[in-house]
Design a protein around this motif. Structure first.
Motif, PDB file in Angstrom:
ATOM      1  N   GLN A 164       0.824  -1.194   0.000  1.00  0.00           N
ATOM      2  CA  GLN A 164       0.000   0.000   0.000  1.00  0.00           C
ATOM      3  C   GLN A 164       0.867   1.256   0.000  1.00  0.00           C
ATOM      4  OE1 GLN A 164      -2.739  -0.333   3.338  1.00  0.00           O
ATOM      5  NE2 GLN A 164      -4.263  -1.309   2.028  1.00  0.00           N
ATOM      6  N   ARG A 165       0.291   2.312  -0.505  1.00  0.00           N
ATOM      7  CA  ARG A 165       0.970   3.598  -0.476  1.00  0.00           C
ATOM      8  C   ARG A 165       1.139   4.032   0.973  1.00  0.00           C
ATOM      9  NH1 ARG A 165      -1.101   7.490  -5.070  1.00  0.00           N
ATOM     10  NH2 ARG A 165      -0.801   5.475  -6.065  1.00  0.00           N
ATOM     11  N   GLU A 166       2.321   4.584   1.301  1.00  0.00           N
ATOM     12  CA  GLU A 166       2.583   4.967   2.682  1.00  0.00           C
ATOM     13  C   GLU A 166       3.152   6.375   2.770  1.00  0.00           C
ATOM     14  OE1 GLU A 166       5.488   2.375   4.437  1.00  0.00           O
ATOM     15  OE2 GLU A 166       7.099   3.032   3.097  1.00  0.00           O
ATOM     16  N   TYR A 167       2.950   6.953   3.911  1.00  0.00           N
ATOM     17  CA  TYR A 167       3.434   8.300   4.205  1.00  0.00           C
ATOM     18  C   TYR A 167       4.938   8.280   4.412  1.00  0.00           C
ATOM     19  CZ  TYR A 167       4.162  12.372   7.283  1.00  0.00           C
ATOM     20  OH  TYR A 167       4.616  13.523   7.880  1.00  0.00           O
ATOM     21  N   GLY A 195      -3.143  15.082   9.430  1.00  0.00           N
ATOM     22  CA  GLY A 195      -3.999  15.355   8.283  1.00  0.00           C
ATOM     23  C   GLY A 195      -3.411  14.882   6.970  1.00  0.00           C
ATOM     24  N   LEU A 196      -2.122  14.538   6.997  1.00  0.00           N
ATOM     25  CA  LEU A 196      -1.474  14.067   5.776  1.00  0.00           C
ATOM     26  C   LEU A 196      -1.010  12.625   5.899  1.00  0.00           C
ATOM     27  CD1 LEU A 196       0.651  17.233   4.984  1.00  0.00           C
ATOM     28  CD2 LEU A 196      -1.216  16.350   3.608  1.00  0.00           C
ATOM     29  N   ALA A 197      -1.124  12.049   7.083  1.00  0.00           N
ATOM     30  CA  ALA A 197      -0.541  10.728   7.324  1.00  0.00           C
ATOM     31  C   ALA A 197      -1.244   9.622   6.545  1.00  0.00           C
ATOM     32  CB  ALA A 197      -0.556  10.405   8.815  1.00  0.00           C
ATOM     33  N   VAL A 198      -2.516   9.802   6.254  1.00  0.00           N
ATOM     34  CA  VAL A 198      -3.266   8.782   5.517  1.00  0.00           C
ATOM     35  C   VAL A 198      -3.373   9.239   4.064  1.00  0.00           C
ATOM     36  CG1 VAL A 198      -5.437   7.556   5.295  1.00  0.00           C
ATOM     37  CG2 VAL A 198      -4.562   8.171   7.573  1.00  0.00           C
TER      38      VAL A 198
END
Length: 127
Positions: free
Chosen positions: A44-47, A108-111
């Protein structure tokens, strides 16, 4: 509509460095923070990291001390300096942003649940 263009990826040896760039255009006046994300094959795409207009930064634990996020005057141009690269850093790197608020702004940007993305830039680290 936000248009995102990532660049700077390539092939690097383990221990090497790469510098990624992100250019955002379009309806970006409300965006006050930009993040970098990555997606490895089959995962999955991750921060990875994020930065605000004011210069506050945040990093995923996996890249702390090795990656540095920076920006020009605003977050419409953002960079990711990647040093001490590891094979597990391999993946397609993307940027994206949204309005964030408060001391825990990075949450707010972690997901990475954005509705649209740029084409990304491929980073491949060989061992």
């Amino acid at each position: 509509q936000v248009h995102l263009v990532e660049s700077g990826g390539g092939l690097a040896q383990a221990g090497g460095s790469l510098r990624l760039s992100c250019a955002a255009s379009g309806t970006i006046s409300s965006i006050n923070a930009m993040g970098w994300y990555r997606q490895a094959p089959g995962k999955q795409r991750e921060y990875v990291a994020a930065i605000t207009n004011g210069g506050s930064v945040n990093y995923a634990d996996s890249v702390k001390g090795r990656f540095t996020i920076s920006k020009d005057n605003g977050v419409d141009t953002v960079y990711l300096q990647m040093n001490s690269l590891k094979p597990e850093d391999t993946g397609v790197y993307y940027c994206n942003g949204r309005p964030v608020y408060g001391p825990s702004w990075y949450r707010g940007l972690a997901v990475p649940d954005f509705s649209s993305w740029g084409q990304g830039t491929q980073v491949t680290v060989s061992s």
